[in-house]
Scaffold this active site. Structure first.
Site, PDB file in Angstrom:
ATOM      1  N   ASP A  70      -4.328 -12.347  -2.485  1.00 22.45           N
ATOM      2  CA  ASP A  70      -3.034 -12.132  -1.831  1.00 22.45           C
ATOM      3  C   ASP A  70      -2.842 -13.051  -0.632  1.00 22.45           C
ATOM      4  OD1 ASP A  70      -4.946 -10.828  -0.286  1.00 22.45           O
ATOM      5  OD2 ASP A  70      -4.217  -8.824  -0.711  1.00 22.45           O
ATOM      6  N   ASN A 139      -5.089   3.638   1.979  1.00 22.45           N
ATOM      7  CA  ASN A 139      -4.127   4.351   1.128  1.00 22.45           C
ATOM      8  C   ASN A 139      -4.363   4.076  -0.356  1.00 22.45           C
ATOM      9  OD1 ASN A 139      -3.243   1.755   0.800  1.00 22.45           O
ATOM     10  ND2 ASN A 139      -1.193   2.071   1.632  1.00 22.45           N
ATOM     11  N   HIS A 141      -4.724   1.069  -1.770  1.00 27.18           N
ATOM     12  CA  HIS A 141      -4.159  -0.163  -2.333  1.00 27.18           C
ATOM     13  C   HIS A 141      -5.237  -1.142  -2.776  1.00 27.18           C
ATOM     14  CE1 HIS A 141      -3.706  -2.290   1.880  1.00 27.18           C
ATOM     15  NE2 HIS A 141      -4.828  -2.634   1.323  1.00 27.18           N
ATOM     16  N   GLU A 146       0.654  -1.691  -3.011  1.00 32.28           N
ATOM     17  CA  GLU A 146       0.719  -0.436  -2.271  1.00 32.28           C
ATOM     18  C   GLU A 146       1.026   0.715  -3.230  1.00 32.28           C
ATOM     19  OE1 GLU A 146      -0.333  -0.540   0.605  1.00 32.28           O
ATOM     20  OE2 GLU A 146       0.529  -2.098   1.862  1.00 32.28           O
TER      21      GLU A 146
END
Ligand code: GLP
Length: 256
Positions: A70, A139, A141, A146
């Site tokens: 990313d 979370n 991801h 996400e």
């Protein structure tokens, strides 16, 4: 309960780095020009340092190819906060990879959508990713996929969750400097890697690991998709493994 992922628990972060480096080293000995998927963030830094030490000791990674997971939208590769810069500093240089063989999604440019398509084409043309190195967000991801990202998603422009922007603010001068958008390999892209190796350390990752490994396969925890991967390895320290049960099917890494 059947767990489809291979879980390795090491005593500490050094043990995680060594266990992960063993998996990567085996891959490179088998396939010297292997294609690695390269995560950024703090989690894989120990792995990269361990690989760099092995390279200094004679491991040859010069034919290895790499595709970063990313990048932040708006940061140029020479910006020290960009993942292109992080990959250059922690991977390409220390592992003595050929810079021409290391790709990072573009975070700036006239047509980022076309660049995302090109990135997917480049991965395909390289023969696909042999081993995708992954971290995990608190979370759940993967990359910057996400919660609520589609399991079929491909490399694309995406929005960062506010909690992720807060988590990553430590790399920026001010919280408001954290970009709002990113380019990330999709979950569909990640799932096509022949092997995935997810690294997590510390108590802050325990809940995400528990949800990824034991929870329902749900877009609310993107990493849970790894339960359906053909060869997913998860390497964690004792702290990140706190939510796993002793009855789960895992093995302990040799002590570091
Ligand atoms: C970051 C990255 C992910 C990384 C994750 C965890 O935002 N985009 O690729 O795996 O979040 O980061 P860290 O390893 O620093 O905890």
């Amino acid at each position: 309960m059947r767990i489809d992922v291979e879980i390795i628990i090491a005593a500490n972060a050094d043990g995680v780095a060594i266990a992960a480096a063993d998996v990567v080293t085996d891959m490179i000995r088998d396939t010297p020009n292997a294609v690695l998927g390269l995560a950024t963030g703090s989690s894989p830094l120990g792995l990269y340092a361990e690989l760099a030490a092995r390279v200094a000791d004679g491991l040859d990674m010069t034919a290895v190819r790499g595709f970063a997971l990313d990048e932040y939208v708006g940061l140029t590769p020479d910006d020290p906060r960009s993942y292109a810069h992080v990959i250059d500093t922690n991977v390409t240089g220390p592992l003595r990879l050929d810079p021409g063989n290391v790709h990072v999604p573009a975070g700036v440019g006239d047509d980022l959508v076309a660049a995302c398509r090109q990135y997917e084409d480049d991965i395909t043309r390289a023969g696909g990713i042999d081993l995708q190195i992954l971290g995990i967000g608190r979370n759940g991801h993967l990359g910057f996929n996400e919660p609520a990202s589609s399991f079929d998603s491909r490399t694309r422009i995406a929005l960062l969750a506010e909690s992720t922007r807060r988590d990553n603010a430590r790399f920026f001068e001010r919280p408001e400097d954290v970009p709002v958008q990113c380019v990330t390999q999709g979950l569909g892209t990640i799932m096509e890697a022949r092997t995935t190796v997810l690294i997590a350390t510390g108590t802050s990752k325990a809940e995400a690991i528990t949800r990824a490994v034991r929870g329902p396969v749900s877009t609310q925890c993107p990493a849970s998709i790894l339960q359906r991967h053909q060869h997913a390895v998860i390497i964690v320290d004792e702290a990140a493994a706190a939510g796993l049960r002793s009855t789960d099917d895992y093995r302990h890494a040799d002590s570091a």
